[in-house]
Design an enzyme around this catalytic site. Structure first.
Site, PDB file in Angstrom:
ATOM      1  N   SER A  62       0.789  -1.227   0.000  1.00  0.00           N
ATOM      2  CA  SER A  62       0.000   0.000   0.000  1.00  0.00           C
ATOM      3  C   SER A  62       0.821   1.277   0.000  1.00  0.00           C
ATOM      4  O   SER A  62       0.275   2.345  -0.253  1.00  0.00           O
ATOM      5  CB  SER A  62      -0.975   0.016   1.190  1.00  0.00           C
ATOM      6  OG  SER A  62      -0.277  -0.119   2.398  1.00  0.00           O
ATOM      7  N   HIS A 288       0.447   6.563   5.985  1.00  0.00           N
ATOM      8  CA  HIS A 288       0.698   6.354   4.565  1.00  0.00           C
ATOM      9  C   HIS A 288       1.144   7.669   3.926  1.00  0.00           C
ATOM     10  O   HIS A 288       0.799   8.741   4.410  1.00  0.00           O
ATOM     11  CB  HIS A 288      -0.584   5.922   3.846  1.00  0.00           C
ATOM     12  CG  HIS A 288      -0.933   4.489   3.998  1.00  0.00           C
ATOM     13  ND1 HIS A 288      -1.356   3.941   5.168  1.00  0.00           N
ATOM     14  CD2 HIS A 288      -0.935   3.476   3.092  1.00  0.00           C
ATOM     15  CE1 HIS A 288      -1.616   2.653   5.001  1.00  0.00           C
ATOM     16  NE2 HIS A 288      -1.358   2.348   3.742  1.00  0.00           N
TER      17      HIS A 288
END
Length: 308
Positions: A62, A288
């Site tokens: 991811s 992230h």
């Protein structure tokens, strides 16, 4: 993982919220965990995909797919239209491009189906001329590591309770052992990429700066104790060093995304942050890269490719 999950795995909110910024941060981690549990992929049969149809193929987890960064596509893999592979393809004017990166991927998912998604290596073929690979973090369980550190931070905000947790009885560091154990998995991936795409340039992509390179923490906004900020920084640096060594051994290129992103970590102000913290303020999943972070990673990849 899928949806709003950690780049390396599942976030778990271990501690009961106690109010204020700490509670909000842990609530964000808990929400991420709940979404992941609802949509987590299982290993199952997947529809066949045409192999080797693209000249540039992106593989990864991811940090590659960029969950939460608009616009999203890729179903439960949570790919962004402006993740670093898409931006790299545009910068290199690669019209034949396939992104099979998937949130939550480990090295095993290069050979096995991840939910409804075919094994990532199936996208490669003799027509493939460029492959980028971003993998390894989930293999060491970094999501659970972050969850554990968040849990323990409230018990000793000024100390290093997470480092203590991951110190073995003999004094050795368990996370260093996990990184060492992941090295042959990375080597196996790179060998398989060479076998399936024998004419391709291959770039192994490292992970960008997450915790401040200075080793300072920003508890409670990011629920990591003061001493554990430097511990997690050092763990990520060891992971990147292992990836770089595996790239060298396999005779592939390595894109350093850590150095170019120093100063844009989870503790920086919203406008200067390229990796979001426990409670994202720019569109992205917790811990992230946001759109700026993905753009920085793309610059590192294209710079590496243009060296030769």
């Amino acid at each position: 993982m899928n949806g709003l999950s950690h780049p390396f795995g599942v976030f778990v909110a271990f501690v009961r919220p106690r109010g204020g910024r700490y509670a909000k941060a842990l609530a964000a981690l808990g929400a991420a965990s709940a979404l992941t549990a609802a949509a987590s992929p299982s290993v199952s049969a997947a529809p066949a995909q045409q192999a080797g149809s693209a000249r540039y193929v992106a593989l990864g987890d991811s940090y590659t797919s960029a969950p939460g960064v608009p616009e999203q596509s890729g179903g439960d893999c949570a790919r962004s239209s402006v993740n670093y592979p898409a931006l790299t393809a545009a910068q290199l004017q690669q019209k034949s491009f396939k992104d099979v990166s998937c949130s939550g991927a480990t090295t095993d998912d290069f050979w096995r189906a991840q939910g409804e998604n075919a094994p990532q290596l199936d996208a490669l073929g003799k027509q493939t001329k460029l492959v980028t690979v971003g993998i390894g973090g989930n293999d060491i369980g970094f999501g659970t590591i972050i969850g554990t550190c968040a849990q323990l931070s409230v018990t000793d905000p000024a100390g290093a309770p997470c480092k203590k947790q991951f110190t073995a009885a003999d004094g050795s560091d368990q996370l260093t052992a996990r990184i060492n154990e992941a090295a042959p998995k990375i080597a196996r991936v790179l060998k398989a990429v060479h076998e399936r795409a024998p004419y391709a340039k291959v770039v192994l992509v490292g992970y960008p700066t997450i915790m401040p390179d200075s080793g300072e923490s920003c508890f409670p906004a990011v629920p990591i104790a003061a001493g554990d900020a430097s511990y997690l920084r050092d763990t990520e640096k060891r992971l990147n060093a292992m990836l770089k060594e595996q790239a060298r051994t396999a005779h592939v290129r390595f894109a350093d995304t850590y150095g170019p992103t120093v100063g844009h970590d989870v503790c920086k102000p919203t406008a200067d942050r390229w990796v979001e913290g426990a409670q994202p303020e720019n569109p992205a999943a917790p811990f992230h890269p946001n759109a700026k972070g993905e753009a920085a990673m793309a610059r590192s990849v294209t710079a590496e490719l243009r060296k030769h």
